[in-house]
Write an enzyme that holds these catalytic residues in place. Structure first.
Site, PDB file in Angstrom:
ATOM      1  N   HIS A  36       0.967  -1.236  -0.024  1.00  0.00           N
ATOM      2  CA  HIS A  36       0.077  -0.053  -0.150  1.00  0.00           C
ATOM      3  C   HIS A  36       0.855   1.255   0.040  1.00  0.00           C
ATOM      4  O   HIS A  36       0.310   2.419  -0.263  1.00  0.00           O
ATOM      5  CB  HIS A  36      -0.745   0.031   1.168  1.00  0.00           C
ATOM      6  CG  HIS A  36      -0.392   0.054   2.606  1.00  0.00           C
ATOM      7  ND1 HIS A  36       0.116  -1.359   3.137  1.00  0.00           N
ATOM      8  CD2 HIS A  36       0.180   0.651   3.356  1.00  0.00           C
ATOM      9  CE1 HIS A  36       0.777  -1.053   4.080  1.00  0.00           C
ATOM     10  NE2 HIS A  36       0.665   0.162   4.548  1.00  0.00           N
ATOM     11  N   ASP A  86       1.228   3.058  -3.111  1.00  0.00           N
ATOM     12  CA  ASP A  86       0.098   3.982  -3.669  1.00  0.00           C
ATOM     13  C   ASP A  86      -0.397   5.173  -2.430  1.00  0.00           C
ATOM     14  O   ASP A  86      -1.067   6.132  -2.968  1.00  0.00           O
ATOM     15  CB  ASP A  86      -1.296   2.970  -3.657  1.00  0.00           C
ATOM     16  CG  ASP A  86      -1.174   1.911  -4.795  1.00  0.00           C
ATOM     17  OD1 ASP A  86      -0.687   2.166  -5.863  1.00  0.00           O
ATOM     18  OD2 ASP A  86      -1.601   0.924  -4.349  1.00  0.00           O
ATOM     19  N   HIS A  87       0.178   5.145  -1.590  1.00  0.00           N
ATOM     20  CA  HIS A  87      -0.060   6.104  -0.340  1.00  0.00           C
ATOM     21  C   HIS A  87       1.528   6.608   0.041  1.00  0.00           C
ATOM     22  O   HIS A  87       2.188   6.288   0.822  1.00  0.00           O
ATOM     23  CB  HIS A  87      -0.622   5.430   0.709  1.00  0.00           C
ATOM     24  CG  HIS A  87      -1.095   6.326   1.709  1.00  0.00           C
ATOM     25  ND1 HIS A  87      -0.314   6.869   2.646  1.00  0.00           N
ATOM     26  CD2 HIS A  87      -2.155   7.060   2.173  1.00  0.00           C
ATOM     27  CE1 HIS A  87      -0.930   7.772   3.619  1.00  0.00           C
ATOM     28  NE2 HIS A  87      -2.119   7.625   3.094  1.00  0.00           N
ATOM     29  N   PHE A  88       2.040   7.460  -0.820  1.00  0.00           N
ATOM     30  CA  PHE A  88       1.413   8.016  -2.197  1.00  0.00           C
ATOM     31  C   PHE A  88       2.564   7.624  -3.354  1.00  0.00           C
ATOM     32  O   PHE A  88       3.500   7.467  -2.760  1.00  0.00           O
ATOM     33  CB  PHE A  88       1.235   9.570  -2.051  1.00  0.00           C
ATOM     34  CG  PHE A  88       0.219   9.964  -1.022  1.00  0.00           C
ATOM     35  CD1 PHE A  88      -0.919  10.122  -1.073  1.00  0.00           C
ATOM     36  CD2 PHE A  88       0.880  10.181   0.618  1.00  0.00           C
ATOM     37  CE1 PHE A  88      -1.895  10.314  -0.017  1.00  0.00           C
ATOM     38  CE2 PHE A  88      -0.064  10.603   1.466  1.00  0.00           C
ATOM     39  CZ  PHE A  88      -1.299  10.640   1.192  1.00  0.00           C
ATOM     40  N   VAL A 132       4.135   6.986   2.568  1.00  0.00           N
ATOM     41  CA  VAL A 132       3.841   7.485   3.882  1.00  0.00           C
ATOM     42  C   VAL A 132       3.184   6.262   4.797  1.00  0.00           C
ATOM     43  O   VAL A 132       1.997   6.095   4.090  1.00  0.00           O
ATOM     44  CB  VAL A 132       3.151   8.802   4.064  1.00  0.00           C
ATOM     45  CG1 VAL A 132       3.041   9.239   5.714  1.00  0.00           C
ATOM     46  CG2 VAL A 132       4.089   9.928   3.397  1.00  0.00           C
TER      47      VAL A 132
END
Lengths: 132, 173
Positions: free
Chosen positions: B30, B33-35, B40
């Site tokens: 994840h 995608d974050h970010f 983060v």
């Protein structure tokens, strides 16, 4: 020395502000915990935890917010408190003002008895009474 | 998939306080995608990590008999970003004591000397709540799998040992 009513009120106000995320000026004596301050069921437990910590007292389950009167057929019929139910509620909540509620004791209106002022009076009685 | 956002407990005082650590890694999908281009560790997952640290603390106090559920995030403030390579320390302290109905905790997340987050939350014991649901006896919060994982993650002394199986012993009458 027992704290003054103003000191108790201030601590109760802080507990409600922290538990419910409301503004301090919303927490007036007549404000109802549910209808006016938006407390949901879990918030009542949070309020109890905070009062215990703020005043260093023990609040047994159902002591401040009685929760088992409504489930008894002896006390509730046709969504209204029976005379015995009302007597029980009076005995359990000597710190609440039941005069208006007693005229038409609808169970749906019980939550309206839980006001800021009621909590202050509960704490006051608790601190003045025999050790918890 | 296992939804567990702490890696291990490093301190544990029954019914009072628990400290867990979490290592944040770029292998966590994840974070890409974050970010994109700016990984983060999501604050929401720090709340979940704190709920797991506090939830085990509260559950263990009553020997994992209760179904401990996160009832309310009273307050959460985040002060710093957490990025891959960081190790964060999640410290949960019971406010007052664990009661029959549940418990409230004060949580702090730090990275080294830096304060990352302050989180207050409440746990309720589901079977003790005002309107108990028909949930059966199985504890779906602290499942056998979960207890086994706790045992693996240095909580041996907290979780009871598994039931012994009768293994036929060779060479005995």
């Amino acid at each position: 020395m027992a704290p003054s009513r103003d000191e108790i009120t201030e601590k109760v106000r802080q507990a409600l502000v922290d538990a419910l995320g409301v503004d301090e000026d919303e927490v007036i004596p007549t404000a109802r915990i549910g209808a006016d301050l938006g407390a949901e069921s879990i918030d009542y437990l949070d309020i109890v935890f905070r009062l215990e910590k703020a005043f260093n007292i023990k609040i047994p389950r159902g002591d401040l917010f009685p929760d088992n009167i409504l489930t008894s057929e002896e006390f509730v019929q046709n969504k209204k408190l029976t005379d015995r139910g009302l007597a029980e509620l009076k005995a359990r909540m000597p710190f609440a003002d039941l005069s208006k509620f007693a005229q038409n004791p609808n169970v749906d209106d019980i939550a309206d008895l839980f006001t800021v002022d009621m909590i202050v009076r509960y704490v006051e009685a608790k601190l003045a009474g025999p050790a918890a | 998939m296992r939804w567990i956002w702490i890696d291990k407990f490093v301190e544990f005082e029954r019914g009072r306080r628990a400290v867990a650590v979490k290592n944040v890694s770029l292998a966590e999908e994840h974070l890409h995608d974050h970010f994109p281009g700016y990984p983060v560790h999501p604050p929401t997952l720090m709340i979940e990590g704190m709920a797991q640290t506090g939830g085990v603390l509260v559950g263990e106090a009553l020997d994992f008999r209760e179904k401990v559920i996160l009832a309310k995030v009273t307050r959460a403030r985040f002060h710093r970003r957490v990025v891959p390579g960081d190790q964060i320390r999640l410290e949960a302290a019971v406010v007052g004591e664990v009661r029959p109905e549940g418990a409230s905790i004060d949580g702090r997340i730090t990275r080294g000397a830096d304060l990352v987050a302050e989180i207050q939350m409440m746990f309720a014991h589901l079977d003790q709540s005002r309107a108990p649901l028909e949930l059966g006896d199985e504890n779906f919060v602290f499942t056998e799998d979960f207890i086994r994982l706790l045992r693996m993650r240095q909580l041996n002394h907290l979780a009871p040992p598994p039931p012994r199986r009768d293994v036929p012993q060779e060479g005995r009458p």
